[in-house]
Design a protein around this motif. Structure first.
Motif, PDB file in Angstrom:
ATOM      1  N   UNK A   1       0.842  -1.185   0.000  1.00  0.00           N
ATOM      2  CA  UNK A   1       0.000   0.000   0.000  1.00  0.00           C
ATOM      3  C   UNK A   1       0.883   1.243   0.000  1.00  0.00           C
ATOM      4  N   UNK A   2       0.573   2.186  -0.861  1.00  0.00           N
ATOM      5  CA  UNK A   2       1.279   3.449  -0.924  1.00  0.00           C
ATOM      6  C   UNK A   2       0.255   4.563  -0.800  1.00  0.00           C
ATOM      7  N   UNK A   3       0.435   5.421   0.181  1.00  0.00           N
ATOM      8  CA  UNK A   3      -0.504   6.511   0.390  1.00  0.00           C
ATOM      9  C   UNK A   3      -1.877   6.014   0.796  1.00  0.00           C
ATOM     10  N   UNK A   4      -2.912   6.632   0.248  1.00  0.00           N
ATOM     11  CA  UNK A   4      -4.294   6.286   0.592  1.00  0.00           C
ATOM     12  C   UNK A   4      -5.030   5.670  -0.590  1.00  0.00           C
ATOM     13  N   UNK A   5      -4.273   5.100  -1.522  1.00  0.00           N
ATOM     14  CA  UNK A   5      -4.902   4.558  -2.727  1.00  0.00           C
ATOM     15  C   UNK A   5      -5.732   3.316  -2.439  1.00  0.00           C
TER      16      UNK A   5
ATOM     17  N   UNK B   1      -7.136   6.016  14.841  1.00  0.00           N
ATOM     18  CA  UNK B   1      -5.892   6.530  15.380  1.00  0.00           C
ATOM     19  C   UNK B   1      -4.907   6.813  14.256  1.00  0.00           C
ATOM     20  N   UNK B   2      -3.949   7.697  14.530  1.00  0.00           N
ATOM     21  CA  UNK B   2      -2.833   7.929  13.621  1.00  0.00           C
ATOM     22  C   UNK B   2      -3.298   8.383  12.236  1.00  0.00           C
ATOM     23  N   UNK B   3      -4.030   9.496  12.193  1.00  0.00           N
ATOM     24  CA  UNK B   3      -4.477  10.036  10.921  1.00  0.00           C
ATOM     25  C   UNK B   3      -3.319  10.696  10.163  1.00  0.00           C
ATOM     26  N   UNK B   4      -2.412  11.330  10.883  1.00  0.00           N
ATOM     27  CA  UNK B   4      -1.228  11.981  10.302  1.00  0.00           C
ATOM     28  C   UNK B   4      -1.617  12.942   9.163  1.00  0.00           C
ATOM     29  N   UNK B   5      -2.556  13.835   9.451  1.00  0.00           N
ATOM     30  CA  UNK B   5      -3.022  14.769   8.444  1.00  0.00           C
ATOM     31  C   UNK B   5      -1.964  15.830   8.143  1.00  0.00           C
ATOM     32  N   UNK B   6      -1.922  16.265   6.900  1.00  0.00           N
ATOM     33  CA  UNK B   6      -1.006  17.329   6.522  1.00  0.00           C
ATOM     34  C   UNK B   6      -0.442  17.190   5.124  1.00  0.00           C
ATOM     35  N   UNK B   7      -0.476  15.999   4.561  1.00  0.00           N
ATOM     36  CA  UNK B   7       0.048  15.788   3.218  1.00  0.00           C
ATOM     37  C   UNK B   7      -1.043  15.808   2.166  1.00  0.00           C
ATOM     38  N   UNK B   8      -0.647  15.574   0.917  1.00  0.00           N
ATOM     39  CA  UNK B   8      -1.594  15.615  -0.199  1.00  0.00           C
ATOM     40  C   UNK B   8      -2.648  14.518  -0.105  1.00  0.00           C
ATOM     41  N   UNK B   9      -2.308  13.423   0.579  1.00  0.00           N
ATOM     42  CA  UNK B   9      -3.247  12.305   0.689  1.00  0.00           C
ATOM     43  C   UNK B   9      -4.307  12.520   1.765  1.00  0.00           C
TER      44      UNK B   9
ATOM     45  N   UNK C   1      -7.625   8.656  18.315  1.00  0.00           N
ATOM     46  CA  UNK C   1      -6.617   8.197  19.254  1.00  0.00           C
ATOM     47  C   UNK C   1      -5.226   8.766  19.092  1.00  0.00           C
ATOM     48  N   UNK C   2      -5.102  10.010  18.666  1.00  0.00           N
ATOM     49  CA  UNK C   2      -3.799  10.660  18.669  1.00  0.00           C
ATOM     50  C   UNK C   2      -3.029  10.544  17.370  1.00  0.00           C
ATOM     51  N   UNK C   3      -1.926  11.312  17.293  1.00  0.00           N
ATOM     52  CA  UNK C   3      -1.169  11.491  16.052  1.00  0.00           C
ATOM     53  C   UNK C   3      -2.123  11.882  14.918  1.00  0.00           C
ATOM     54  N   UNK C   4      -2.892  12.919  15.185  1.00  0.00           N
ATOM     55  CA  UNK C   4      -3.915  13.357  14.250  1.00  0.00           C
ATOM     56  C   UNK C   4      -3.340  14.228  13.144  1.00  0.00           C
ATOM     57  N   UNK C   5      -2.270  14.958  13.441  1.00  0.00           N
ATOM     58  CA  UNK C   5      -1.699  15.922  12.501  1.00  0.00           C
ATOM     59  C   UNK C   5      -0.179  15.778  12.492  1.00  0.00           C
ATOM     60  N   UNK C   6       0.425  15.881  11.310  1.00  0.00           N
ATOM     61  CA  UNK C   6       1.877  15.840  11.186  1.00  0.00           C
ATOM     62  C   UNK C   6       2.511  17.219  11.103  1.00  0.00           C
ATOM     63  N   UNK C   7       1.804  18.174  10.496  1.00  0.00           N
ATOM     64  CA  UNK C   7       2.348  19.509  10.263  1.00  0.00           C
ATOM     65  C   UNK C   7       1.277  20.548  10.587  1.00  0.00           C
TER      66      UNK C   7
ATOM     67  N   UNK D   1       3.318   8.888   8.443  1.00  0.00           N
ATOM     68  CA  UNK D   1       4.241   9.920   7.988  1.00  0.00           C
ATOM     69  C   UNK D   1       4.994   9.432   6.757  1.00  0.00           C
ATOM     70  N   UNK D   2       5.472   8.184   6.813  1.00  0.00           N
ATOM     71  CA  UNK D   2       6.061   7.522   5.651  1.00  0.00           C
ATOM     72  C   UNK D   2       4.983   6.614   5.067  1.00  0.00           C
ATOM     73  N   UNK D   3       4.348   6.996   3.960  1.00  0.00           N
ATOM     74  CA  UNK D   3       3.116   6.323   3.512  1.00  0.00           C
ATOM     75  C   UNK D   3       3.345   5.066   2.682  1.00  0.00           C
ATOM     76  N   UNK D   4       4.105   4.130   3.228  1.00  0.00           N
ATOM     77  CA  UNK D   4       4.342   2.864   2.541  1.00  0.00           C
ATOM     78  C   UNK D   4       4.131   1.730   3.537  1.00  0.00           C
ATOM     79  N   UNK D   5       3.321   0.727   3.145  1.00  0.00           N
ATOM     80  CA  UNK D   5       3.025  -0.405   4.019  1.00  0.00           C
ATOM     81  C   UNK D   5       3.109  -1.712   3.234  1.00  0.00           C
ATOM     82  N   UNK D   6       3.373  -2.785   3.984  1.00  0.00           N
ATOM     83  CA  UNK D   6       3.357  -4.120   3.394  1.00  0.00           C
ATOM     84  C   UNK D   6       2.569  -5.048   4.321  1.00  0.00           C
ATOM     85  N   UNK D   7       1.475  -5.607   3.801  1.00  0.00           N
ATOM     86  CA  UNK D   7       0.665  -6.565   4.558  1.00  0.00           C
ATOM     87  C   UNK D   7       0.208  -5.987   5.898  1.00  0.00           C
TER      88      UNK D   7
END
Length: 240
Positions: A13-17, A42-50, A73-79, A223-229
């Motif tokens: 998964x890359x970003x919110x695709x 939790x962990x929305x990390x809002x602030x980027x284009x996604x 549940x926190x980490x709602x915003x990155x910037x 914050x780093x929008x790359x995931x595996x499984x």
């Protein structure tokens, strides 16, 4: 926007695709025939284009599941430029259900006063150092060592490392995020996600300790929008 039912999905998964997973969890607390539905994001990390896509997915999840309460549940915003996005997100969510929020480590870096103002201006409530009572359940945003409390207590936390302290304080359920499943998962064993579980005790999905339950979200942003499984998710917690 209707979220698809997720059965098989490509592990990268890359970003919110990719679609947002609505993970179902059930917890028996002895409500005597009542049922409470909490949606934990939790962990929305809002602030980027996604971010706009992430907000759209979260609002769709709340619309679909119709919870009694939404917990952020926190980490709602990155910037700092993500703060108006948080306000807009809460504004859309409160049209569906009451919203209560706590901070995470990223939010502290951005600025707690601005974070709280964004949540409250959007129509939500700041749960940190506060509580909300629903029927016989009390939801706290902090660990309250109150030996006289007879309510069934739920803790909305950011870091799952608080679980042992919450159990000692008498909580029945803890909802947390923070670890993101460590984002790269190569295998799962006994609800723990590896290799991250080698480094973090609570890197997993669900834990039990002394009749208390910890449910850990893999989060819905990074914050780093790359995931595996390790799918981005919200948790619909059915309490009965």
């Amino acid at each position: 926007m209707k979220l698809p039912k997720l059965t098989d999905r490509f592990p990268l998964e890359i970003g919110t695709s990719a679609p947002l997973l609505i993970r179902q969890e059930s917890v028996h607390l002895g409500l005597g025939g009542e049922e409470l539905k909490l949606l934990f994001a939790s962990d929305l990390h809002l602030g980027g284009r996604r971010s706009l896509r992430a907000i759209e997915q979260l609002v769709a999840a709340v619309t679909e599941t119709k919870p009694n309460l939404v917990l952020l549940g926190g980490d709602l915003v990155d910037f700092r430029w993500g703060i108006p996005l948080l306000e807009s997100c809460v504004l859309q969510l409160v049209a569906q259900a009451p919203v209560w929020a706590i901070s995470g480590n990223h939010d502290v870096w951005v600025g707690m006063t601005a974070m709280r103002r964004a949540v409250e201006t959007g129509g939500g409530f700041w749960l940190e150092e506060n509580s909300v009572k629903l029927s016989t359940i009390r939801i706290d945003g902090f660990v309250d060592h109150d030996p006289t409390s007879r309510a069934l207590r739920i803790l909305c936390a950011h870091n799952p490392a608080v679980f042992s302290f919450a159990v000692a304080a008498g909580y029945s359920l803890v909802l947390a995020g923070h670890l993101h499943g460590c984002q790269w998962v190569f295998w799962e064993r006994l609800n723990r996600l590896y290799p991250g579980a080698w480094f973090y005790r609570w890197n997993g999905l669900r834990f039990e300790l002394n009749n208390a339950t910890l449910i850990v979200s893999r989060g819905m942003g990074d914050t780093l929008p790359v995931r595996w499984n390790c799918p981005r998710e919200v948790i619909l917690c059915n309490i009965f």
